[in-house]
Scaffold this motif. Structure first.
Motif, mmCIF file in Angstrom:
data_model
loop_
_atom_site.group_PDB
_atom_site.id
_atom_site.type_symbol
_atom_site.label_atom_id
_atom_site.label_comp_id
_atom_site.label_asym_id
_atom_site.label_seq_id
_atom_site.Cartn_x
_atom_site.Cartn_y
_atom_site.Cartn_z
ATOM 1 N N ASP A 417 0.843 -1.187 0.000
ATOM 2 C CA ASP A 417 0.000 0.000 0.000
ATOM 3 C C ASP A 417 0.884 1.246 0.000
ATOM 4 O OD1 ASP A 417 0.943 0.433 2.566
ATOM 5 O OD2 ASP A 417 -0.941 -0.021 3.565
ATOM 6 N N LYS A 418 0.283 2.429 0.067
ATOM 7 C CA LYS A 418 1.053 3.673 -0.040
ATOM 8 C C LYS A 418 2.025 3.874 1.113
ATOM 9 C CE LYS A 418 -2.666 6.394 2.083
ATOM 10 N NZ LYS A 418 -3.591 7.544 1.882
ATOM 11 N N ASN A 419 1.776 3.170 2.224
ATOM 12 C CA ASN A 419 2.693 3.266 3.365
ATOM 13 C C ASN A 419 3.715 2.135 3.395
ATOM 14 O OD1 ASN A 419 1.399 5.582 4.529
ATOM 15 N ND2 ASN A 419 -0.253 4.222 5.236
ATOM 16 N N GLY A 420 3.710 1.339 2.325
ATOM 17 C CA GLY A 420 4.678 0.255 2.227
ATOM 18 C C GLY A 420 4.282 -1.014 2.954
ATOM 19 N N ARG A 421 3.032 -1.062 3.460
ATOM 20 C CA ARG A 421 2.586 -2.266 4.162
ATOM 21 C C ARG A 421 2.109 -3.322 3.172
ATOM 22 N NH1 ARG A 421 -1.605 0.033 8.521
ATOM 23 N NH2 ARG A 421 -2.474 0.794 6.538
ATOM 24 N N GLU A 422 2.286 -4.573 3.541
ATOM 25 C CA GLU A 422 1.942 -5.682 2.683
ATOM 26 C C GLU A 422 0.426 -5.879 2.646
ATOM 27 O OE1 GLU A 422 4.270 -9.894 1.997
ATOM 28 O OE2 GLU A 422 3.682 -9.323 4.036
ATOM 29 N N GLU A 423 -0.127 -6.056 1.452
ATOM 30 C CA GLU A 423 -1.547 -6.344 1.289
ATOM 31 C C GLU A 423 -1.699 -7.604 0.453
ATOM 32 O OE1 GLU A 423 -3.878 -2.049 1.369
ATOM 33 O OE2 GLU A 423 -3.389 -2.972 -0.566
#
Length: 453
Positions: A417-423
């Motif tokens: 995602d835009k914050n670099g978290r895995e989705e």
């Protein structure tokens, strides 16, 4: 003379006179009628009407078990052919201990409830375990086992019939065809059993008043109650999981209930010996236990309470109310078995007994996860599957190789995602396949949504 004149043979009048005299004498005896077996002040009424203990003359009424023989064989025979081979099985040691524990429910004030023995392994020995447990207090053959396919009224009548004793209910699948109905009816039954008071009028016992009981129930079935609830997307309340506890019957795959049997011994040989033993010796252990308990009642109550607390401490049970309620039946079973050891009824060592019952408690407790624990476990499983199966997502990729395209079509894709978290974008078919083995996908979805995942 009137009877003789009416044609009665004179030789019959002497027998008739003796019978009338006997009836006149019996009329001077006063009996207190009791509605069911179990404790009545300091006396214990057996299912067949026998009374243990000094006090009033008690008469058991309205009980279908009076005509059945509930004692056979000898205590020595039961110890040799049942209790001794049962030491090779954690579930059997738990079952025997539960049966003895039911005699202590009143004086220790531990609530009744259901232990549900579960295994999908064919021929694991669940029914044999129930027969071994039932042999403590009454006749124990496959025809004598009660089943779950009972109406609300007959279920409560069974509870009264087994008051202050163990009630065995075989095969929960008989309760209803649909898993959702099985869960609903089982939880309703466990609520009534633990409550100990009838909401219905019993034609057999007390048609003019409500009935009551104290009972421990040993149930069996292929599926666990928690597993059935998960399959239909139903969340079990914590109170339900205390009243009806799932206990895995098989601890070592391929060994059935005989987890403590040496590897060089055949389970079939021990099982045959046990089935023959419970058919020839039953009821004697329970009667001996109650007699010895009454002979030193106050001392026995004190010992039982101390052993209950000892079990809680040694097993690491926390002080939380729910945890102690959950562990209380296992602790009471341990205390009852320890008393039976002092009464020379059980041949098990203290170490073996504690190990078996604490293991049973740990198995049952591990089968009950809190919502946070379950969510964490499911998320961990999903992450592992997703990282190994999902195709990487890239909006700029126009040409995908065949393998990646197949992974995308079958499983879905992963991205940041835009914050670099895995989705993880998981296709419904893959999601159901990955979590559906252990739980209902819709239930897991609701857990994840509540957790904010």
């Amino acid at each position: 003379d009137h009877l003789v004149d009416a044609g009665l043979p004179r030789h019959a009048t002497a027998e008739l006179g003796d019978l009338i005299a006997e009836c006149d004498q019996s009329a001077n005896d006063h009996y207190a009628a009791v509605q069911g077996p179990g404790w009545h002040t300091n006396q214990y009424v057996w299912p067949d009407g026998d009374v243990i203990g000094e006090g009033k003359k008690l008469l058991l009424q309205g009980n279908r078990s009076r005509s059945a023989r509930h004692v056979a064989g000898s205590l020595k025979g039961w110890v040799r052919s049942v209790a001794t081979p049962a030491r090779h099985s954690t579930p059997m040691m738990m079952g025997i201990s539960m049966s003895l524990a039911a005699y202590l429910l009143r004086d220790t004030r531990v609530e009744g409830g259901i232990i549900h023995l579960t295994s999908t392994e064919s021929g694991a020995g669940k029914t044999l375990t129930q027969l071994v447990a039932q042999s403590v207090g009454r006749r124990a053959d496959r025809l004598s086992l009660a089943h779950w396919d009972a109406t609300d009224t007959s279920c409560e009548e069974l509870a009264v019939e087994h008051n202050d004793g163990l009630l065995v209910l075989d095969e929960i699948a008989r309760l209803a065809a649909a898993p959702e109905d099985q869960v609903r009816k089982a939880e309703a039954a466990s609520f009534r059993m633990a409550g100990g008071v009838s909401r219905l009028r019993s034609r057999r016992y007390s048609p003019s008043q409500t009935t009551s009981w104290r009972v421990l129930v040993l149930s069996s079935g292929e599926a666990s109650i928690t597993g059935l609830a998960d399959r239909v997307g139903r969340r079990r309340l914590r109170g339900d999981s205390v009243r009806m506890i799932d206990l895995p019957a098989v601890r070592i795959k391929g060994r059935g209930v005989f987890d403590l049997l040496p590897s060089d011994r055949r389970t079939a040989t021990v099982a045959t010996r046990l089935e023959r033993g419970v058919g020839e010796n039953y009821g004697v252990a329970g009667k001996a236990f109650v007699e010895k308990y009454l002979a030193s009642k106050e001392k026995s109550i004190g010992l039982a309470k101390s052993w209950i607390e000892q079990f809680m401490v040694k097993s690491g049970v926390s002080q939380q109310s729910w945890e102690r309620r959950f562990a209380s039946r296992f602790a009471l079973a341990y205390a009852a078995a320890m008393l039976a050891r002092t009464f020379k009824i059980l041949p098990w060592s203290e170490g073996r007994l504690f190990k078996a019952l604490s293991s049973a408690w740990a198995d049952a407790r591990s089968a009950v996860q809190g919502e946070a624990e379950r969510t964490t476990a499911v998320l961990a499983k999903l992450r592992t599957k997703a990282r190994s199966r999902l195709a990487p997502h890239s909006v700029s990729s126009k040409n995908l190789d065949t393998k990646t395209r197949d992974r995308l079509r079958r499983y879905g894709c992963s991205r940041k995602d835009k914050n670099g978290r895995e989705e993880f974008l998981i296709r419904p078919t893959a999601f159901r396949r990955w979590v559906g083995e252990a739980a209902h996908p819709e239930y897991i979805l609701r857990l994840l949504q509540r957790s904010g995942a």
